[in-house]
Design an enzyme around this catalytic site. Structure first.
Site, PDB file in Angstrom:
ATOM      1  N   GLU A   1      12.473  -2.252  -6.387  1.00 32.45           N
ATOM      2  CA  GLU A   1      12.894  -3.138  -5.283  1.00 32.45           C
ATOM      3  C   GLU A   1      13.230  -4.530  -5.794  1.00 32.45           C
ATOM      4  OE1 GLU A   1       9.695  -1.540  -1.947  1.00 32.45           O
ATOM      5  OE2 GLU A   1       9.733  -3.624  -2.519  1.00 32.45           O
TER       6      GLU A   1
ATOM      7  N   GLU B   1       2.597  -5.890 -11.685  1.00 28.36           N
ATOM      8  CA  GLU B   1       1.881  -7.047 -12.229  1.00 28.36           C
ATOM      9  C   GLU B   1       2.621  -7.461 -13.505  1.00 28.36           C
ATOM     10  OE1 GLU B   1      -0.681  -9.342 -11.758  1.00 28.36           O
ATOM     11  OE2 GLU B   1       0.088  -9.929 -13.718  1.00 28.36           O
TER      12      GLU B   1
ATOM     13  N   LEU C   1      -4.615 -15.619  -5.464  1.00 24.12           N
ATOM     14  CA  LEU C   1      -6.060 -15.906  -5.451  1.00 24.12           C
ATOM     15  C   LEU C   1      -6.764 -15.109  -4.358  1.00 24.12           C
ATOM     16  CD1 LEU C   1      -7.919 -17.749  -7.164  1.00 24.12           C
ATOM     17  CD2 LEU C   1      -8.055 -19.199  -5.147  1.00 24.12           C
ATOM     18  N   HIS C   2      -6.385 -15.352  -3.119  1.00 28.79           N
ATOM     19  CA  HIS C   2      -6.825 -14.572  -1.951  1.00 28.79           C
ATOM     20  C   HIS C   2      -8.291 -14.690  -1.571  1.00 28.79           C
ATOM     21  CE1 HIS C   2      -2.842 -13.255  -2.522  1.00 28.79           C
ATOM     22  NE2 HIS C   2      -3.081 -12.231  -3.288  1.00 28.79           N
TER      23      HIS C   2
ATOM     24  N   ASN D   1       0.969  -8.840   5.584  1.00 30.71           N
ATOM     25  CA  ASN D   1       1.891  -7.841   6.118  1.00 30.71           C
ATOM     26  C   ASN D   1       1.115  -6.550   6.274  1.00 30.71           C
ATOM     27  OD1 ASN D   1       4.732  -7.820   6.685  1.00 30.71           O
ATOM     28  ND2 ASN D   1       5.002  -8.797   4.694  1.00 30.71           N
TER      29      ASN D   1
ATOM     30  N   CYS E   1       5.851  -6.615  -0.836  1.00 35.47           N
ATOM     31  CA  CYS E   1       6.123  -5.840  -2.045  1.00 35.47           C
ATOM     32  C   CYS E   1       5.687  -4.385  -1.908  1.00 35.47           C
ATOM     33  CB  CYS E   1       5.483  -6.528  -3.254  1.00 35.47           C
ATOM     34  SG  CYS E   1       3.769  -6.226  -3.562  1.00 35.47           S
TER      35      CYS E   1
END
Ligand code: SAH
Ligand code: SF4
Length: 368
Positions: free
Chosen positions: A92, A165, A219-220, A294, A337
Site C-alpha cells: 500500500e 516496521e 509511543l502510544h 482507526n 496502515c
C-alpha cells in the site's frame, strides 16, 4: 533464476555492471537519472542509449513497477493505492497532496512482525521485506500519477508510515533514503524524509550514525506495563532505554522528534497518561501527533472520545508541547496502515461476481 531488479541498484552498482560490458560511467549515470530523476522505468524510452544496450537491459534485468490494483480517491484529496508486488502480495501507499507539500506514505514491509495490538498490519503478521527498489518504485509511481493529474510538483516529503516496521528492514530502507536524498536522483531534503518506528533502539542508534533523517516514534503509552501490552517491542526496549537513545539522536534542533500517539478509549487517554507523557518527554524537543484510533473489524479497541482527546491535547499544549490532532487522512478509503491490503487478502477466495460488486461500491468515497 530470477533477473536482478534494476531499481535495486545504486549508481555505483550500475557503473560496475556496465563497465564489465565495456560501457562508460556516463551511461551508468544516464540510466540512474532516467530511473530516479525522470521517474521512467521503461528502457524502451531511454532514447539516448543505443538500441543494443536497451535490448540488453531488458533481457538481463527486470524493470516492472508494482501494478496498481486499486486507486481510491478520498474526499480529502488523498489517494490510496493498493499495489500488487511481483510475487502477487499486496502493498500500500498513500499520496497526500496539500498546498505546501506533497507527501507520500510508503510501505517498507508486507505485513509486520511487531504485533502491536491496535494495528491491522500487526494482525496480518510478517510476509516479507520490501526491497530498496520496490520502495523507490512507490515514489516513481506517485510522481507518474502526479504528472498524469497535471500537477507540476513532485513528491516533496516521504513518511515511512505505511505497512511494516522500517527499522526492521534497516539496510533496504536506508539505501532507499539515500537515493531519495541524492541530488542526482529525487533530490529530497533529508529533513523531508521521516522514518516512523515502534522503537527498535539499536537501529535508532544506527540510523543516527548512518543517515539521520527525521524520526517519528510510535509511543502510544508513557507507561511500561501498558505499552508492553499494546506494543510487544516495549518488553525488549522499555521506555527508559528508548528515551536514552532519543536523547542522543542527532535530530535537527528545528524539527526535534515527532511522537505518534494513537488515542484509544479507556487505554491511554486520561489526564494521568498525559501527565506521565509530559514527564517522559522532558528534555526532548518533541511534537506529539494525537491520532484517533482507526477501528477495524474484530478489534475490541475503539478511538477515544473527542472530548477526551481535546482535554489531552490541552494538557500538552498548556505545557508548551505542540499536540495537533491528526485525523488519519483518507479514513473513508481504509486510510490506516494495512487496512486495504487486509481487505484484499480476505477477498482472495471470494466469488468473482460478489467481488466485482463490492469493488464498484468501494470506489465511491463514503464517510461512516
Ligand atoms: N511501524 C511503524 C510505521 C508504520 S505504522 C510504526 O509503528 O511507527 C504508522 C503509524 O500508524 C504508527 O504510528 C502506528 O502506530 C499507526 N497506527 C497503526 N494502527 C493504527 C490504527 N488502528 N489507528 C490509527 N493509527 C494506527
Ligand atoms: Fe508494525 Fe507499526 Fe503496526 Fe506496530 S504499528 S504492528 S510496528 S506497522
Amino acid at each position: 533464476m530470477s533477473k536482478p531488479y534494476a531499481l535495486d541498484w545504486t549508481e555505483q552498482e550500475w557503473i560496475s555492471w556496465l563497465s564489465l560490458r565495456g560501457e562508460s560511467t556516463y551511461i551508468a549515470k544516464q540510466i540512474y537519472r532516467w530511473l530516479f530523476a525522470q521517474n521512467c522505468s521503461d528502457p524502451n524510452l531511454f532514447t539516448n542509449l543505443s538500441k543494443n544496450l536497451r535490448s540488453a537491459l531488458l533481457e538481463k534485468l527486470s524493470w516492472e513497477l508494482p501494478k496498481v490494483d486499486t486507486r481510491l480517491e478520498s474526499i480529502d484529496g488523498s489517494e490510496k493505492f493498493l499495489l500488487v508486488m511481483k510475487d502477487g502480495l499486496f502493498g500500500e501507499m498513500v499520496l497526500m497532496p496539500s498546498e505546501k507539500r506533497i507527501t507520500l506514505c510508503v510501505s517498507s514491509q508486507i505485513g509486520c512482525r511487531m504485533g502491536c495490538t491496535f494495528c491491522q498490519t500487526g494482525k496480518m503478521g510478517f510476509k516479507r521485506n520490501i526491497s530498496r527498489g520496490e520502495i523507490l518504485a512507490q515514489l516513481i509511481l506517485a510522481n507518474q500519477r502526479l504528472k498524469e493529474m497535471g500537477e507540476e510538483r513532485r513528491v516533496s516529503n516521504i513518511v515511512f508510515m505505511g505497512m511494516g516496521e522500517p527499522l526492521d528492514n534497516f539496510d533496504e530502507v536506508v539505501a532507499a533514503c539515500q537515493t531519495m536524498i541524492d541530488p542526482k536522483a529525487f533530490g529530497l531534503s533529508k529533513h523531508r524524509v521521516t522514518v516512523s518506528t515502534s522503537g527498535l533502539v539499536p537501529e535508532i542508534q544506527r540510523l543516527g550514525k548512518e543517515l539521520p533523517v527525521r524520526l517519528a516514534i510510535s509511543l502510544h503509552s508513557p507507561d511500561d506495563e501498558r505499552r508492553s501490552r499494546l506494543m510487544p517491542v516495549n518488553r525488549k526496549y522499555p521506555l527508559s532505554v528508548l528515551k536514552e537513545a532519543l536523547l542522543e539522536y542527532p535530530c535537527s534542533p528545528r524539527h526535534g522528534i515527532t511522537f505518534e500517539y494513537v488515542m484509544i478509549s479507556g487505554e491511554n487517554d486520561s489526564l494521568l497518561h498525559a501527565k506521565k507523557l509530559v514527564k517522559f518527554l522532558h528534555g526532548l524537543k518533541a511534537k506529539v501527533n494525537l491520532i484517533p484510533m482507526n477501528h477495524f473489524p474484530g478489534n475490541p479497541m475503539r478511538s477515544a472520545e473527542e472530548q477526551q482527546i481535546r482535554a489531552f491535547q490541552k494538557y500538552l499544549s498548556d505545557r508548551s508541547i505542540p499536540a495537533p490532532v491528526r485525523y488519519s487522512r483518507s479514513q473513508d478509503i481504509s486510510g490506516a496502515c494495512g487496512q486495504l491490503a487486509m481487505k484484499r487478502e480476505a477477498e482472495i477466495d471470494m466469488d468473482p461476481r460478489v467481488l466485482r460488486r463490492k469493488r464498484k461500491l468501494e470506489t465511491i468515497p463514503t464517510i461512516e
